[in-house]
Motif scaffolding. Structure first.
Motif, PDB file in Angstrom:
ATOM      1  N   VAL A  82      94.943 -74.574  30.146  1.00 30.10           N
ATOM      2  CA  VAL A  82      93.683 -74.382  30.846  1.00 30.10           C
ATOM      3  C   VAL A  82      93.476 -75.658  31.658  1.00 30.10           C
ATOM      4  O   VAL A  82      93.439 -76.758  31.102  1.00 30.10           O
ATOM      5  N   VAL A  83      93.380 -75.494  32.971  1.00 25.77           N
ATOM      6  CA  VAL A  83      93.207 -76.630  33.876  1.00 25.77           C
ATOM      7  C   VAL A  83      91.744 -76.687  34.294  1.00 25.77           C
ATOM      8  O   VAL A  83      91.179 -75.680  34.735  1.00 25.77           O
ATOM      9  N   VAL A  84      91.142 -77.863  34.148  1.00 22.92           N
ATOM     10  CA  VAL A  84      89.736 -78.052  34.494  1.00 22.92           C
ATOM     11  C   VAL A  84      89.646 -79.080  35.620  1.00 22.92           C
ATOM     12  O   VAL A  84      90.119 -80.206  35.488  1.00 22.92           O
ATOM     13  N   LEU A  85      89.055 -78.653  36.726  1.00 25.22           N
ATOM     14  CA  LEU A  85      88.817 -79.546  37.854  1.00 25.22           C
ATOM     15  C   LEU A  85      87.409 -80.105  37.732  1.00 25.22           C
ATOM     16  O   LEU A  85      86.428 -79.361  37.700  1.00 25.22           O
ATOM     17  N   GLY A  86      87.325 -81.429  37.608  1.00 31.31           N
ATOM     18  CA  GLY A  86      86.032 -82.105  37.550  1.00 31.31           C
ATOM     19  C   GLY A  86      85.738 -82.767  38.884  1.00 31.31           C
ATOM     20  O   GLY A  86      86.497 -82.639  39.842  1.00 31.31           O
ATOM     21  N   GLU A  87      84.625 -83.475  38.944  1.00 28.05           N
ATOM     22  CA  GLU A  87      84.229 -84.129  40.188  1.00 28.05           C
ATOM     23  C   GLU A  87      85.231 -85.193  40.616  1.00 28.05           C
ATOM     24  O   GLU A  87      85.451 -85.397  41.796  1.00 28.05           O
ATOM     25  N   THR A  88      85.843 -85.880  39.643  1.00 30.25           N
ATOM     26  CA  THR A  88      86.740 -86.980  39.994  1.00 30.25           C
ATOM     27  C   THR A  88      88.092 -86.915  39.318  1.00 30.25           C
ATOM     28  O   THR A  88      88.879 -87.844  39.445  1.00 30.25           O
ATOM     29  N   GLU A  89      88.361 -85.829  38.560  1.00 30.59           N
ATOM     30  CA  GLU A  89      89.627 -85.758  37.858  1.00 30.59           C
ATOM     31  C   GLU A  89      90.019 -84.315  37.565  1.00 30.59           C
ATOM     32  O   GLU A  89      89.195 -83.415  37.597  1.00 30.59           O
ATOM     33  N   ILE A  90      91.296 -84.140  37.256  1.00 31.07           N
ATOM     34  CA  ILE A  90      91.819 -82.857  36.791  1.00 31.07           C
ATOM     35  C   ILE A  90      92.321 -83.092  35.373  1.00 31.07           C
ATOM     36  O   ILE A  90      93.083 -84.029  35.122  1.00 31.07           O
ATOM     37  N   VAL A  91      91.887 -82.235  34.441  1.00 28.33           N
ATOM     38  CA  VAL A  91      92.294 -82.366  33.049  1.00 28.33           C
ATOM     39  C   VAL A  91      93.035 -81.081  32.672  1.00 28.33           C
ATOM     40  O   VAL A  91      92.575 -79.981  32.966  1.00 28.33           O
ATOM     41  N   VAL A  92      94.194 -81.240  32.020  1.00 24.32           N
ATOM     42  CA  VAL A  92      95.004 -80.107  31.608  1.00 24.32           C
ATOM     43  C   VAL A  92      95.012 -80.060  30.079  1.00 24.32           C
ATOM     44  O   VAL A  92      95.379 -81.030  29.427  1.00 24.32           O
ATOM     45  N   TYR A  93      94.584 -78.917  29.534  1.00 25.60           N
ATOM     46  CA  TYR A  93      94.579 -78.700  28.088  1.00 25.60           C
ATOM     47  C   TYR A  93      95.658 -77.688  27.748  1.00 25.60           C
ATOM     48  O   TYR A  93      95.718 -76.628  28.354  1.00 25.60           O
ATOM     49  N   GLN A  94      96.510 -78.003  26.787  1.00 23.89           N
ATOM     50  CA  GLN A  94      97.549 -77.063  26.373  1.00 23.89           C
ATOM     51  C   GLN A  94      97.014 -76.208  25.240  1.00 23.89           C
ATOM     52  O   GLN A  94      96.381 -76.698  24.292  1.00 23.89           O
ATOM     53  N   TRP A  95      97.246 -74.897  25.339  1.00 16.81           N
ATOM     54  CA  TRP A  95      96.826 -73.962  24.309  1.00 16.81           C
ATOM     55  C   TRP A  95      97.800 -74.080  23.140  1.00 16.81           C
ATOM     56  O   TRP A  95      99.000 -73.950  23.313  1.00 16.81           O
ATOM     57  N   THR A  96      97.303 -74.366  21.934  1.00 16.63           N
ATOM     58  CA  THR A  96      98.165 -74.473  20.761  1.00 16.63           C
ATOM     59  C   THR A  96      97.759 -73.469  19.708  1.00 16.63           C
ATOM     60  O   THR A  96      96.684 -72.949  19.727  1.00 16.63           O
TER      61      THR A  96
END
Length: 96
Positions: A82-96
């Protein structure tokens, strides 16, 4: 015509749910869907919520540093993210 209006969240505002994504829960062959959405009323209490569609079951609430601009589920090399685009960053969470 019937209009359904069902909200939860205490002090959360309508703007809390502007970004969302619905996708199959990994490992369920598409039988269970997940709603991923941003929630929060101020910059300090933003969260990414993962909830099973059609139930009240929360899979996870993940604190995020900035308001969420977009949410995108992806499959890469047989791994679910699940990729989350924030105001100043992109965070990638892996589904486990």
């Amino acid at each position: 015509n019937t209009i359904l209006d069902h909200r939860r969240g205490g002090s959360y505002t309508d703007r809390s749910f502007l970004r969302s994504a619905i996708f199959p829960k990994p490992g369920t062959e598409g039988k269970t869907m997940i709603a991923a959405y941003g929630r929060g009323s101020a910059q300090s209490d933003q969260k990414l919520i993962l909830q099973e569609v059609g139930t009240d079951k929360y899979i996870q609430e993940i604190p995020v540093a900035k308001p969420i601009l977009d949410i995108c589920p992806i499959l890469l090399n047989r791994n679910h993210y699940v990729v989350v685009l924030g105001e100043t960053e992109i965070v990638v969470y892996q589904w486990t």
